[in-house]
Enzyme design. Structure first.
Site, short mmCIF file in Angstrom:
data_model
loop_
_atom_site.label_atom_id
_atom_site.label_comp_id
_atom_site.label_asym_id
_atom_site.label_seq_id
_atom_site.Cartn_x
_atom_site.Cartn_y
_atom_site.Cartn_z
N ALA A 115 39.02 45.22 36.22
CA ALA A 115 38.93 46.01 37.42
C ALA A 115 39.83 47.15 37.43
O ALA A 115 41.14 47.21 36.79
CB ALA A 115 38.92 45.31 38.59
N ARG A 117 41.55 48.40 39.43
CA ARG A 117 42.73 48.52 40.32
C ARG A 117 43.92 47.65 39.58
O ARG A 117 44.88 47.71 39.97
CB ARG A 117 42.41 47.48 41.61
N TYR A 118 43.50 46.98 38.22
CA TYR A 118 44.38 46.41 37.49
C TYR A 118 44.93 47.33 36.47
O TYR A 118 46.12 47.06 35.70
CB TYR A 118 44.07 44.94 37.08
N THR A 119 43.95 48.24 35.99
CA THR A 119 44.45 48.96 34.67
C THR A 119 45.15 50.24 35.00
O THR A 119 45.23 50.81 36.19
CB THR A 119 43.33 49.33 33.89
#
EC number: 5.6.2.2
Length: 823
Positions: A115, A117-119
């Site tokens: 997602a 929000r993680y990368t």
């Protein structure tokens, strides 16, 4: 006043869909011919650059970039933006990635990215060259969706991105598939075309010989590449790059190190393993995906005696180890989708770069001229410094000082502004020298820019120089190798099949299966899985290398290689032909089945129809056809929907006996029937009365035949009672006509004896125990052993098989075949 308008729904739909189509063609799915970008890609790059999210800065959360892009330029949902951003970061999809991403950005196995929000993401260094000089009014801008900010309609593009990274997309009525190419080769072709605007494809292909996929592999077919480069449409073969490794014990393994572009590696490995599991080609022991951070590697371990070349060719032909890549080079050119070759692409790019360089040069020249004007003023000030200082000190304020400078010394507004804001330390002797040097540099720069603007040759030389700089900095070796022609894949189909013993069974309703000898031996014949209203008509031992032909009641023949039949337990029902044969009708039944080794022998079949036609057709007519898996073909032509086949069997030069429903029998030699094509109609078999139809037909190769009537009367007649004549005659009566409840033929056939060859079924028959099973309308089953019947007169009506059958009448009747092999 009402605003309601009455309009045609047809007109509204057409107009609205037309608008929508125009939008998704121009602003969504197709790339621009100049910078090779779709709108969402352009907005991503521009927004990230505007936010200084560049290669020389630290990574930034992808979610932040996506939010800025969506809020300012692309109000179409975050998933579409993030998906586009992720794709631009995938080095197996792009020849030169435009976005660098930290974290999980997907894989060649089709794994989804993490997602957003993680990368974390930032522009790559080469992406900066697409945006280079965008601040210098080099490209047109347009208002964004809410008219709060402007965005570029095209990027300056310091290299031909459309060819370098390619593009793929689908819009209304259009699709595009442009393959990626090698950056150095594309730039070499562009440089050559700058010098030779009318260059031909052959010459350009010396510099740009073909696509260069990020996944490597082998591209076959230079002629097709040339065709695609000329027309924008073509097809090449892309083959995986493989190596053969030796293993211990004399075994080998095939190692795949590069696969075709856009192929899902995990799916490919699964398909190859399916080939192993289903034994589609003999010799594969194990399939392993050994890919790691060092690169792709798929190992196919072979058995000791495997034919490596055969296995590899099979995998090339039947899996995605080899694919066809279809060029469909469509791009937006001047707001219009066009199918283009490389000449229009390079020409449009060069024309675009010309406009960018000229606009940049005008911008830089104007800026240099403004600076020169100010520098000239500052140099002049230093020569009259004391007077200027005195004038400024005598002025009331800044505005008054500027006005006094303009009036007293003829300084311009810009020069006066620069003088009054000048810091005192700049008035040293050292700074005067610096200003004089700057003046000289500015004059030289202005002259150079004027030359670029005024002289095409100078401008194009600069264009070539800048392209070569990009090549020098970012060029990488070619990944895909090229071969002139696509290699034909030759597979000896017979060698693919492992020869195994099996049993093949077919029911009247069309259920087929093959069963292992183990499953067959563990059950009785009666335990076969079938529907209650169906019956077994064929069972025989066979080899998986043999073939199966099934002749139906509607004149169709169905072919199956035995190895392709589903391997099903004897007690299971099997596979119905309608699951694969699309033209298998609900009222269609199987009449005759045979197992054979080959199609090129001289075997002929005879077929008789209910409405009195007969024909002969050769076996070679049924050599496997291309669509055999999904369609049957004709072996006999029927007159109408009421017609059907009543008899079909292989025949030599025997006599054939035909029996009509009204009790006439005709015997003639089959040589009277011509051999015709499978789709041809037959000839007249019997001179039937208007209310009569043919009920049975059989080969005259025994001494007697049986006849069953619809009232349940059965008799056995000597074949000598039916004298041989010729076809198309009425024949002899084999029933005595009654006024009340007349007998009508329900079934007739040969009575087995030593040397008898079954004409309807290949199932072996016990000649000493041939039993006729008769089912009445009330469901009662009666059995009659044909060998026990005494011979009757030709015109007799026979004897009832039961005291009650006459009132019930016959619903169905068939011979009970007995398998003598292993049972």
């Amino acid at each position: 006043m009402s605003n309601i308008q009455n309009m045609s729904l047809e007109d509204i739909m057409g107009e609205r869909f037309g608008r929508y189509s125009k939008y998704i063609i121009q602003d969504r799915a197709l790339p621009d011919i100049r910078d090779g970008l779709k709108p969402v890609q352009r907005r991503i790059l521009y927004s990230m650059n505007k936010d200084s999210n560049t290669f020389d800065k630290s990574y930034r959360k992808s979610a932040k970039s996506v939010g800025n892009i969506m809020g300012n330029f692309h109000p179409h949902g975050d998933s579409s933006i993030y998906d586009a951003m992720v794709r631009m970061s995938q080095n197996w999809k792009n020849r030169e990635i435009l976005v660098e991403m930290h974290g999980n950005n997907g894989s060649m196995d089709g794994d989804p990215p993490a997602a957003m929000r993680y990368t974390e993401a930032r522009l790559s260094e080469i992406a900066g060259y697409l945006l280079q000089d965008i601040e210098k009014k080099t490209v047109p801008f347009a208002w964004n969706f809410d008219d709060t900010e402007k965005e570029p309609t095209v990027l300056p593009a310091a290299f031909p991105n459309l060819l370098v990274n390619g593009s793929t997309g689908i819009s209304a009525g259009y699709a595009t598939d442009i393959p990626p190419h090698n950056l150095a080769e594309v730039i070499d072709a562009a440089v050559y075309m700058i010098d030779h605007p009318t260059a031909k494809i052959d010459k350009l292909m010396e510099f740009l010989p073909g696509p260069d996929f990020p996944t490597g592999a082998i591209i076959q077919g230079r002629d097709e590449i040339k065709k695609a480069y000329e027309t924008g449409k073509g097809r090449v073969v892309v083959r995986s790059k493989t190596e053969i490794e030796k293993l211990k014990g004399g075994k080998e393994q095939i190692v795949i190190i590069e696969i075709p572009y856009e192929i899902n590696k995990a799916n490919l490995v699964k398909k190859i393993d399916d080939v192993r599991v289903n034994n589609k080609v003999a010799g594969i022991a194990e399939v392993r995906d050994e890919s790691d951070r060092d690169g792709l590697r798929i190992a196919i371990e072979l058995k000791k005696d495997a034919n490596t070349e055969l296995v590899l060719n099979y995998l090339f032909k039947y899996t995605d180890l080899q694919i066809n890549y279809n060029f469909n080079m469509v791009a937006i050119d001047n707001f219009t989708p066009r199918q283009v070759g490389i000449v229009p692409i390079l020409s449009s790019y060069i024309a675009h770069r010309r406009e960018v360089i000229l606009a940049r040069s005008r911008f830089d020249k104007e800026k240099a001229e403004k600076r020169l004007h100010i520098v000239e003023g500052l140099i002049r000030v230093i020569s009259i410094l004391d007077e200027v200082i005195a004038l400024i000190r005598a002025s009331e304020n800044k505005a008054d000082a500027k006005e006094n400078l303009k009036v007293s010394y003829d300084f311009t507004e810009e020069q006066a502004e620069a003088i009054v804001t000048l810091q005192l330390y700049r008035l040293t002797n050292t700074d005067v020298v610096v200003l004089q040097e700057e003046e000289a540099e500015l004059r030289e720069k202005i002259a150079m820019l004027a030359a670029i603007i005024g002289d095409e040759r100078t401008m194009y030389n600069l264009m070539k120089k800048e392209l070569r700089e990009v090549k020098k900095k970012f060029a990488t070796p070619r990944l895909s190798s090229l071969e002139d022609t696509a290699k034909a894949i030759e597979i000896d189909t017979a060698s693919l099949i492992a020869e195994e013993d099996t049993y093949v069974s077919v029911t009247k309703a069309g259920y087929i299966k093959r069963t292992s000898p183990r499953s067959f031996a563990a059950s009785t014949l009666e335990e076969i899985g079938k529907r209650d209203d169906d019956r077994l008509i064929f069972v025989q031992s066979a080899k998986t290398t043999q073939h199966l032909l099934m002749f139906t009641s509607l004149g169709n023949v169905i072919y199956r290689p035995i190895h392709e039949l589903a391997d099903i337990r004897w007690k299971d029902i099997g596979e119905h032909l309608s699951q694969t044969i699309t033209n298998f009708e609900t009222n269609e039944e199987i009449l005759y089945v045979e197992v054979l080794d080959q199609f090129d022998d001289a075997t002929t079949y005879f077929a008789v129809t209910r409405l009195g036609q007969i024909k002969r057709v050769e076996r070679k007519e049924f050599t496997p056809w291309r669509t055999y898996r999904s369609k049957s073909v004709k072996y006999a032509k029927l007159k109408d929907d009421t017609d059907q086949i009543v008899a079909v069997a292989p025949i030599k030069l025997d006599d054939v006996v035909l029996v009509s429903q009204n009790g006439y029998a005709l015997r003639f030699n089959i040589e009277e029937v011509p051999v015709v094509g499978a789709k041809a109609a037959g000839v007249k078999a019997m001179n039937l009365k208007e209310d009569d139809v043919l009920q049975s037909g059989f080969i005259c190769n025994t001494s007697s035949f049986y006849l069953l009537t619809q009232r349940g009367s059965l008799k056995r007649v000597s074949i000598e009672e039916i004298l041989a004549t010729s076809r198309a005659k009425r024949g002899l009566q084999v029933l005595r006509e009654l006024k009340n409840k007349p007998h009508r033929v329900f079934l007739a056939g040969a009575v087995a004896e030593q040397g008898f060859v079954g004409d309807f079924f290949s199932t072996e028959v016990d000649v000493n125990d041939q039993t006729l099973l008769v089912q009445s309308n009330k469901g009662t089953i009666y059995e009659s052993r044909l060998q026990d019947l005494n011979l009757s007169e030709r015109t007799s009506n026979g004897s009832f098989i039961s005291d009650t059958i006459s009132d019930e009448e016959v619903f169905d009747a068939y011979l009970q075949e007995v398998v003598t092999e292993d049972k």
